[in-house]
Motif scaffolding. Structure first.
Motif, mmCIF file in Angstrom:
data_model
loop_
_atom_site.group_PDB
_atom_site.id
_atom_site.type_symbol
_atom_site.label_atom_id
_atom_site.label_comp_id
_atom_site.label_asym_id
_atom_site.label_seq_id
_atom_site.Cartn_x
_atom_site.Cartn_y
_atom_site.Cartn_z
ATOM 1 N N ALA A 235 -13.081 5.747 -4.719
ATOM 2 C CA ALA A 235 -11.988 4.930 -4.165
ATOM 3 C C ALA A 235 -11.499 3.924 -5.208
ATOM 4 C CB ALA A 235 -12.454 4.207 -2.911
ATOM 5 N N LEU A 236 -12.413 3.291 -5.922
ATOM 6 C CA LEU A 236 -12.037 2.310 -6.935
ATOM 7 C C LEU A 236 -11.321 2.968 -8.112
ATOM 8 C CD1 LEU A 236 -15.252 0.141 -6.757
ATOM 9 C CD2 LEU A 236 -12.942 -0.553 -6.065
ATOM 10 N N ARG A 237 -11.743 4.163 -8.502
ATOM 11 C CA ARG A 237 -11.049 4.896 -9.569
ATOM 12 C C ARG A 237 -9.620 5.230 -9.143
ATOM 13 N NH1 ARG A 237 -16.129 7.250 -10.246
ATOM 14 N NH2 ARG A 237 -15.622 8.961 -8.844
ATOM 15 N N GLN A 238 -9.480 5.708 -7.904
ATOM 16 C CA GLN A 238 -8.158 6.087 -7.413
ATOM 17 C C GLN A 238 -7.245 4.867 -7.246
ATOM 18 O OE1 GLN A 238 -7.751 9.013 -4.298
ATOM 19 N NE2 GLN A 238 -9.841 9.744 -4.660
ATOM 20 N N LEU A 239 -7.816 3.751 -6.847
ATOM 21 C CA LEU A 239 -7.024 2.530 -6.662
ATOM 22 C C LEU A 239 -6.295 2.176 -7.954
ATOM 23 C CD1 LEU A 239 -6.433 0.004 -4.792
ATOM 24 C CD2 LEU A 239 -8.272 -1.094 -6.088
ATOM 25 N N LYS A 240 -6.994 2.223 -9.068
ATOM 26 C CA LYS A 240 -6.400 1.868 -10.363
ATOM 27 C C LYS A 240 -5.249 2.794 -10.727
ATOM 28 C CE LYS A 240 -10.579 -0.176 -12.196
ATOM 29 N NZ LYS A 240 -11.670 -0.117 -13.141
ATOM 30 N N ARG A 241 -5.354 4.038 -10.325
ATOM 31 C CA ARG A 241 -4.352 5.038 -10.686
ATOM 32 C C ARG A 241 -3.187 5.087 -9.701
ATOM 33 N NH1 ARG A 241 -4.788 10.345 -9.195
ATOM 34 N NH2 ARG A 241 -6.948 9.992 -8.626
ATOM 35 N N LEU A 242 -3.461 4.870 -8.418
ATOM 36 C CA LEU A 242 -2.459 5.120 -7.382
ATOM 37 C C LEU A 242 -1.755 3.877 -6.834
ATOM 38 C CD1 LEU A 242 -4.554 7.746 -5.392
ATOM 39 C CD2 LEU A 242 -2.686 8.203 -6.999
ATOM 40 N N HIS A 243 -2.391 2.736 -6.891
ATOM 41 C CA HIS A 243 -1.842 1.474 -6.357
ATOM 42 C C HIS A 243 -1.276 1.636 -4.937
ATOM 43 C CE1 HIS A 243 -2.423 -0.327 -10.256
ATOM 44 N NE2 HIS A 243 -1.821 0.711 -10.796
ATOM 45 N N PRO A 244 -2.130 2.013 -3.975
ATOM 46 C CA PRO A 244 -1.651 2.181 -2.593
ATOM 47 C C PRO A 244 -1.321 0.834 -1.946
ATOM 48 C CG PRO A 244 -4.026 2.350 -2.676
ATOM 49 C CD PRO A 244 -3.559 2.254 -4.094
ATOM 50 N N ASP A 245 -0.614 0.897 -0.832
ATOM 51 C CA ASP A 245 -0.299 -0.295 -0.053
ATOM 52 C C ASP A 245 -1.409 -0.623 0.934
ATOM 53 O OD1 ASP A 245 2.504 -0.496 -1.035
ATOM 54 O OD2 ASP A 245 2.685 1.436 0.010
ATOM 55 N N LEU A 246 -2.138 0.417 1.360
ATOM 56 C CA LEU A 246 -3.134 0.287 2.417
ATOM 57 C C LEU A 246 -4.330 1.176 2.133
ATOM 58 C CD1 LEU A 246 -3.872 -0.649 5.382
ATOM 59 C CD2 LEU A 246 -2.677 1.411 6.147
ATOM 60 N N ALA A 247 -5.521 0.646 2.375
ATOM 61 C CA ALA A 247 -6.746 1.445 2.325
ATOM 62 C C ALA A 247 -7.346 1.464 3.722
ATOM 63 C CB ALA A 247 -7.750 0.853 1.339
ATOM 64 N N ILE A 248 -7.735 2.631 4.154
ATOM 65 C CA ILE A 248 -8.428 2.777 5.435
ATOM 66 C C ILE A 248 -9.851 3.211 5.114
ATOM 67 C CG2 ILE A 248 -8.545 4.042 7.605
ATOM 68 C CD1 ILE A 248 -5.456 4.263 7.403
ATOM 69 N N ILE A 249 -10.802 2.358 5.471
ATOM 70 C CA ILE A 249 -12.217 2.640 5.220
ATOM 71 C C ILE A 249 -12.832 3.104 6.537
ATOM 72 C CG2 ILE A 249 -14.430 1.695 4.492
ATOM 73 C CD1 ILE A 249 -12.875 -0.333 2.785
ATOM 74 N N GLY A 250 -13.352 4.310 6.515
ATOM 75 C CA GLY A 250 -13.862 4.936 7.727
ATOM 76 C C GLY A 250 -15.241 4.481 8.157
ATOM 77 N N PRO A 251 -15.659 4.957 9.321
ATOM 78 C CA PRO A 251 -16.898 4.481 9.951
ATOM 79 C C PRO A 251 -18.175 5.122 9.429
ATOM 80 C CG PRO A 251 -15.864 6.102 11.354
ATOM 81 C CD PRO A 251 -14.934 5.886 10.183
ATOM 82 N N HIS A 252 -18.064 6.070 8.511
ATOM 83 C CA HIS A 252 -19.267 6.777 8.077
ATOM 84 C C HIS A 252 -19.911 6.186 6.830
ATOM 85 C CE1 HIS A 252 -16.922 9.656 10.559
ATOM 86 N NE2 HIS A 252 -18.108 9.775 11.120
ATOM 87 N N LEU A 253 -19.348 5.118 6.304
ATOM 88 C CA LEU A 253 -20.015 4.370 5.229
ATOM 89 C C LEU A 253 -20.942 3.357 5.893
ATOM 90 C CD1 LEU A 253 -17.078 3.499 2.783
ATOM 91 C CD2 LEU A 253 -18.920 5.123 2.389
ATOM 92 N N ALA A 254 -22.010 2.998 5.216
ATOM 93 C CA ALA A 254 -22.890 1.947 5.728
ATOM 94 C C ALA A 254 -22.082 0.645 5.799
ATOM 95 C CB ALA A 254 -24.093 1.776 4.809
ATOM 96 N N GLU A 255 -22.425 -0.197 6.770
ATOM 97 C CA GLU A 255 -21.673 -1.437 6.969
ATOM 98 C C GLU A 255 -21.574 -2.268 5.702
ATOM 99 O OE1 GLU A 255 -23.439 -3.519 10.250
ATOM 100 O OE2 GLU A 255 -23.208 -1.778 11.552
#
Length: 171
Positions: free
Chosen positions: A43-63
């Protein structure tokens, strides 16, 4: 939702079926999925390349992982909005941590498409979807003694604990 301004979105969750469901909701709302990541590092690699407006973090990552990712995403791209989807959406302590981690909203896992798109629209319009009491607790100033500030200052300088103890004459 015809007529809704479009935004670029990245989805972060290790479960690909979750991505598919979110993509369908987003397509219905006229949003563009520009990236999908299964783990925080991607996600961090893609952020640098894509510069999205919104990130949606799903429920399957640890809190703790989702909160840390939220903080890091916003630290790297200040104008990014983040929505967490979590089973903890009703837990006041988790919500305080989410608000403090610069999430704009925390939604339950089983949210209707209409409520989901409404939340996205509100977040992209600059709203934070946490109750006022949660926000007040998340950003409440911390009262510290002079001694505590001194210890914290040495920690910020990167001093090891033994050196801090020696400097402050703590045995």
């Amino acid at each position: 939702m015809p007529g809704t301004p479009s935004a670029n979105v990245i989805i972060v969750d290790p479960v690909l079926a979750f991505h598919a469901g979110i993509r369908a909701y987003l397509a219905h709302g006229g949003y563009h999925v520009v990236g999908e990541a299964q783990d925080p590092a991607d996600a961090l690699r893609q952020l640098k390349r894509l510069h999205p407006d919104l990130a949606i973090i799903g429920p399957h990552l640890a809190e703790h992982e989702s909160l840390a990712l939220c903080r890091e995403l916003v630290a790297q791209q200040r104008d990014l909005k983040v929505i967490l989807i979590s089973e903890q959406w009703r837990d006041p302590l988790f919500l305080i941590d989410a608000a403090y981690s610069w999430a704009s909203a925390c939604l339950r896992r089983r949210v209707s498409r209409e409520d989901f798109l409404s939340a996205i629209n509100a977040v992209l319009a600059g709203h934070t979807l946490f109750p006022p009491d949660i926000l007040a607790q998340a950003f409440q100033p911390i009262d510290m003694s002079a001694r505590e500030r001194e210890v914290l200052g040495l920690m910020v300088e990167g001093k090891p604990y033994r050196e801090i103890a020696a400097a402050l004459v703590i045995q």
